[in-house]
Structure formats: structure tokens, C-alpha cells
Write a protein that holds these residues in place. Structure first.
Motif, mmCIF file in Angstrom:
data_model
loop_
_atom_site.group_PDB
_atom_site.id
_atom_site.type_symbol
_atom_site.label_atom_id
_atom_site.label_comp_id
_atom_site.label_asym_id
_atom_site.label_seq_id
_atom_site.Cartn_x
_atom_site.Cartn_y
_atom_site.Cartn_z
ATOM 1 N N ALA A 17 -6.031 -17.843 1.446
ATOM 2 C CA ALA A 17 -5.745 -17.499 0.063
ATOM 3 C C ALA A 17 -4.656 -18.382 -0.547
ATOM 4 C CB ALA A 17 -5.392 -16.023 -0.035
ATOM 5 N N GLY A 42 -10.441 -23.141 0.276
ATOM 6 C CA GLY A 42 -9.908 -21.794 0.038
ATOM 7 C C GLY A 42 -9.091 -21.728 -1.241
ATOM 8 N N ILE A 95 -12.414 -19.676 -9.138
ATOM 9 C CA ILE A 95 -12.988 -20.395 -7.993
ATOM 10 C C ILE A 95 -13.063 -19.443 -6.797
ATOM 11 C CG2 ILE A 95 -12.692 -22.301 -6.372
ATOM 12 C CD1 ILE A 95 -11.101 -23.761 -8.601
ATOM 13 N N GLY A 96 -14.290 -19.292 -6.239
ATOM 14 C CA GLY A 96 -14.467 -18.397 -5.095
ATOM 15 C C GLY A 96 -14.805 -19.116 -3.808
ATOM 16 N N ASN A 146 -7.901 -23.535 10.425
ATOM 17 C CA ASN A 146 -7.263 -22.258 10.108
ATOM 18 C C ASN A 146 -7.458 -21.926 8.634
ATOM 19 O OD1 ASN A 146 -4.568 -21.063 8.791
ATOM 20 N ND2 ASN A 146 -5.028 -20.027 10.691
ATOM 21 N N GLY A 203 -8.163 -20.928 14.808
ATOM 22 C CA GLY A 203 -7.147 -19.893 14.947
ATOM 23 C C GLY A 203 -6.951 -19.192 13.625
HETATM 24 P P1 ADP Z 1 -6.603 -16.567 8.419
HETATM 25 O O1 ADP Z 1 -6.526 -15.081 8.692
HETATM 26 O O2 ADP Z 1 -7.805 -17.183 9.042
HETATM 27 O O3 ADP Z 1 -5.323 -17.275 8.762
HETATM 28 P P2 ADP Z 1 -5.853 -16.214 5.678
HETATM 29 O O4 ADP Z 1 -5.362 -14.856 6.013
HETATM 30 O O5 ADP Z 1 -4.862 -17.245 5.347
HETATM 31 O O6 ADP Z 1 -6.818 -16.748 6.842
HETATM 32 O O7 ADP Z 1 -6.830 -16.144 4.421
HETATM 33 C C1 ADP Z 1 -7.982 -15.373 4.418
HETATM 34 C C2 ADP Z 1 -8.316 -14.894 3.046
HETATM 35 O O8 ADP Z 1 -8.324 -15.931 2.077
HETATM 36 C C3 ADP Z 1 -9.684 -14.295 3.014
HETATM 37 O O9 ADP Z 1 -9.585 -12.905 2.965
HETATM 38 C C4 ADP Z 1 -10.334 -14.893 1.775
HETATM 39 O O10 ADP Z 1 -10.984 -13.927 0.956
HETATM 40 C C5 ADP Z 1 -9.168 -15.510 1.042
HETATM 41 N N1 ADP Z 1 -9.609 -16.627 0.192
HETATM 42 C C6 ADP Z 1 -10.262 -17.740 0.560
HETATM 43 N N2 ADP Z 1 -10.569 -18.492 -0.507
HETATM 44 C C7 ADP Z 1 -10.112 -17.839 -1.600
HETATM 45 C C8 ADP Z 1 -10.144 -18.090 -3.008
HETATM 46 N N3 ADP Z 1 -10.748 -19.189 -3.503
HETATM 47 N N4 ADP Z 1 -9.567 -17.198 -3.827
HETATM 48 C C9 ADP Z 1 -8.981 -16.097 -3.331
HETATM 49 N N5 ADP Z 1 -8.924 -15.785 -2.019
HETATM 50 C C10 ADP Z 1 -9.479 -16.649 -1.161
#
Ligand code: ADP
Ligand code: MG
Length: 394
Positions: free
Chosen positions: A199, A222, A292-293, A316, A348
Motif C-alpha cells: 500500500a 502497488g 489506481i488499483g 515483497n 517475504g
Molecule cells: P506485505 O504484507 O506483503 O508486506 P503490504 O502489507 O505492504 O504487503 O501491502 C499489502 C496491501 O497493499 C494489500 O492489502 C493491498 O490491497 C494493498 N495495495 C496494493 N496496491 C494498492 C493500491 N494501488 N492502492 C491501495 N492499496 C494497495
């Protein structure tokens, strides 16, 4: 780093191993049974090795957050039941991890046998890393084996304190995590490609800082990519954006031209309306009311190519809001590219690992880390207290 001492460095005949495992597994709300035994299975190589070499095996773990109080909801009894099934012989359970109950449960097992003791977090002294409590745990055996990589970033009595009272060595899972991720960071087969998503930039800043000088390419997707797109001067509409980090993103982009950003993205005007069809567009064509999704198909293909050409890939953070199938493609494509690549492939992070399992490719990767927070801190270059406490003079 000198070589970590492991269970292979000990003559186990006549000895009792006090093994810290990470059995913090989800339990079914209805039946209270183990709902996902991934973490239990991950500890089996260590347990089988110790049994085969004649050790008595005493297992310690936490489960959930009982906050220092005995709470039946967080009992490890269901885990003992599942472990017994996996080991093919019932696993006795001790109703406490210290004191009389623990001592008699330990006395009841013979060489090659395993006993699981009750949740260490039923005692407030565990998370406080109380030395007296650690000394009590040390009375359970002769050698402290830490196989709980997932808890290695916490300095608790059963992850760190115990090491001050018993010889402390790594289990096989701990060894695999440390060696695989450590090699990737310090001595990668090149090209070394990192894929970072999730995120927010703010939660991954230390990861980016630690990786930027080590990698050959840094692929960013992301929600965090939005801040980089903004740094490139593009409009991201109503997307997640950390405006205060735009200058930081700009600085990172100047560090050696390694960063590859999305050239296209998948956008919607309403994240919650599951019936609306998102559209793919160039990253510089996002409308003012759009969000953006996910990364777009061209970006996913470019990222896939970089992953194919890599010697090492470290991933990651998902590429999009993959929990919503409309925004899952980018993440699933990256997962499939990793599975198809001949590179050493490492994943990870809590959600990233979930995505890899969702894509059905977990067993095609070199290493799927069992530690969410721990692997993140390790990739940040931090010293994990549970690892620092282990002997490395073997
Ligand atoms: P990890 O647990 O693998 O380290 P994070 O906790 O950092 O990953 O991020 C995971 C979250 O990021 C997911 O729940 C996903 O919905 C969110 N995410 C990914 N891309 C976007 C985006 N474009 N906008 C909002 N949220 C996002
Ligand atoms: Mg997460």
C-alpha cells in the motif's frame, strides 16, 4: 557473518532440546481446530532431525495475543493434536510452559519424543523478556533451538532471553530463512531484481533504502508506486498518495537509474462498486476522479521480463489491491513470472505470501518466507534480536 550454529552441530544423544517454534496458527472459529497448518509443517524438518538423532524435544510457542493471561481461547492444545497427526504419533501436551506442570510433562518423554507446552504468552514475563522467566524456561532442557523465524524480530524471553541461559542455535527453518534471504542481500546471483509493492511507501521506506544500492533493478508496483509516479510529474487522481514522500521518491529515482515504474495502470472511479469494470490506461492518463488499483498489462509483462532475466528475485508487497479479483492480475502475473524464472526466487511479507499461494505457485519458488514482520525487518537490514542471540562460531 560467521556460520550460524545449527542443530547439525550438536551430538543429541542424551540431550533435551528446548525448541522455540512459531505455531501461531489460525484456529477454526467453529471447531477450534487448526485451520491452516503451514507453520506447523514448516517446523517438521527440525523436529524430525532432532527425533532421529535421539533428542528429547520440548516445544515452546506463542499463539495470538492473550496479553499475559491464561485464556482457553489461545491454548496450544489443538496444535498438539494436529502436530501428533503430522508426526504420526500422538504429541503429549503440558498445561504450562514453566513450573511443576511443565517439568512433569518433560520428564514423561523419552529420547526421540516430542512434547508441546502451553502458550508462553500466558505469562506477562514472556513479552517483557524477564530474565527470571527465561531462567525457568532454561530448566526445561540442555540446548536452546530457535526455529521461530516469524518471531525473531521480537526480543522476548523464549526468543532472546533463553539464549543467555542455554547454548543457543538455529533450527533448520531458521537457518533456511537466514541463509536464503541473507545470501540474496549480501551475495546475490546477478542480475539482482527486487520487486516491491504494497500500500504505502512509508511502510517500505527502509526496505527501499536498504535495497536500492544492492539491486540491479528495483520494480515498484502497488499503491506505493503512485508516489513515484507523482515524483515523475504524473497525475494519480484519487489514488493513494503520500505527498510528503514525493521528494524522497525523487531522491531514490536518482540513485543509479535502477527503478522501473508502471507504464500503465488499472483504474476505477469507485473501488467499492464491484460490478463496475475498471479500465487500463497509460500511467500518465489517469483521470482526476480515478483510483489506481493495479499495475497494467504492459507493466506486468515488463516486470515479468525483468524477472525472467534475473539471477535473484526478491519480492515483497503485492502489485495491486489483489484481494479484489478486478485488481489481482498484476500480482498474479508477477507470481507466475517468479515461478517460471530460473532465478533464485524469494517472497517475504504477509500479503505477498498469501498472493503466491492464491496463484498456486508457492512450491515453484526457491523460498517463501514464513515470517511477515520478521522478513520485512530482515530485508530492511535490521539485526533481528532472535538471530543475534544465536551462536555463530560453528
Ligand atoms: P506485505 O504484507 O506483503 O508486506 P503490504 O502489507 O505492504 O504487503 O501491502 C499489502 C496491501 O497493499 C494489500 O492489502 C493491498 O490491497 C494493498 N495495495 C496494493 N496496491 C494498492 C493500491 N494501488 N492502492 C491501495 N492499496 C494497495
Ligand atoms: Mg502486510
Amino acid at each position: 557473518m560467521a556460520r550460524l550454529c545449527t542443530i547439525r552441530d550438536v551430538d543429541w544423544r542424551g540431550k533435551t532440546a528446548v525448541v522455540r517454534v512459531d505455531f501461531n496458527v489460525p484456529l477454526g472459529r467453529q471447531d477450534g481446530r487448526v485451520a491452516d497448518d503451514t507453520r506447523i509443517r514448516a517446523a517438521l524438518p527440525t523436529l524430525q532431525y532432532l527425533r532421529q538423532h535421539g533428542a528429547r524435544v520440548v516445544l515452546l510457542s506463542h499463539l495470538g495475543r492473550p496479553d499475559g493471561k491464561r485464556d482457553a481461547k489461545y491454548s496450544l492444545q489443538p496444535v498438539a493434536d494436529r502436530l501428533g497427526e503430522l508426526l504420526g504419533s500422538s504429541c503429549p501436551f503440558g498445561s504450562d510452559c514453566v513450573g511443576q506442570a511443565a517439568q512433569s510433562a518433560v520428564r514423561a518423554i523419552g529420547p526421540g519424543e516430542v512434547v508441546l507446552l502451553e502458550n508462553v504468552r500466558f505469562h506477562p514475563e514472556e513479552e517483557a523478556n524477564d530474565p527470571g522467566f527465561a531462567a525457568d524456561l532454561a530448566r526445561l532442557g540442555d540446548v536452546f533451538v530457535n526455529d521461530a523465524f516469524g518471531t525473531a524480530h521480537r526480543a522476548h524471553a523464549s526468543t532472546e532471553g533463553l539464549a543467555h541461559h542455554l547454548p543457543a542455535i538455529a533450527g533448520l527453518l531458521m537457518e533456511k530463512e537466514i541463509v536464503t534471504i541473507g545470501e540474496a542481500l549480501d551475495n546475490p546471483k546477478r542480475p539482482f531484481v527486487a520487486v516491491v509493492g504494497g500500500a504505502k511507501v512509508s511502510s517500505k521506506l527502509a526496505v527501499l533504502e536498504n535495497l536500492i544500492d544492492r539491486v540491479d533493478r528495483l520494480l515498484i508496483g502497488g499503491g506505493m508506486a503512485n508516489t513515484f509516479l507523482a515524483a515523475r510529474g504524473e497525475q494519480v487522481g484519487r489514488s493513494l498518495l503520500e505527498a510528503d514522500l514525493v521528494p524522497t521518491a525523487r531522491d531514490l529515482m536518482r540513485r543509479g537509474d535502477k527503478i522501473l515504474l508502471p507504464s500503465d495502470v488499472v483504474v476505477t472511479t469507485d473501488l467499492k462498486a464491484a460490478d463496475t469494470q475498471p479500465r487500463a490506461c497509460a500511467s500518465d492518463a489517469v483521470g482526476p476522479d480515478e483510483i489506481i488499483g493495479d499495475i497494467g498489462p504492459r507493466t506486468a509483462a515488463d516486470f515479468g521480463q525483468a524477472i525472467q532475466a534475473a539471477g535473484t528475485v526478491l519480492w515483497n508487497g503485492p502489485m495491486g489491491i489483489f484481494e479484489d479479483p478486478r485488481f489481482a492480475d498484476g500480482t498474479l502475473q508477477v507470481a507466475r513470472a517468479m515461478a517460471a524464472s530460473r532465478a533464485t526466487t524469494i517472497v517475504g511479507g504477509g500479503e505477498s505470501v498469501q498472493a503466491v499461494e492464491q496463484a498456486g505457485v508457492a512450491d515453484k519458488l526457491s523460498h517463501v518466507s514464513t515470517g511477515g514482520g520478521a522478513s520485512l525487518e530482515f530485508i530492511e537490514g535490521k539485526v533481528l534480536p532472535g538471530v543475534a542471540a544465536l551462536r555463530s562460531d560453528c
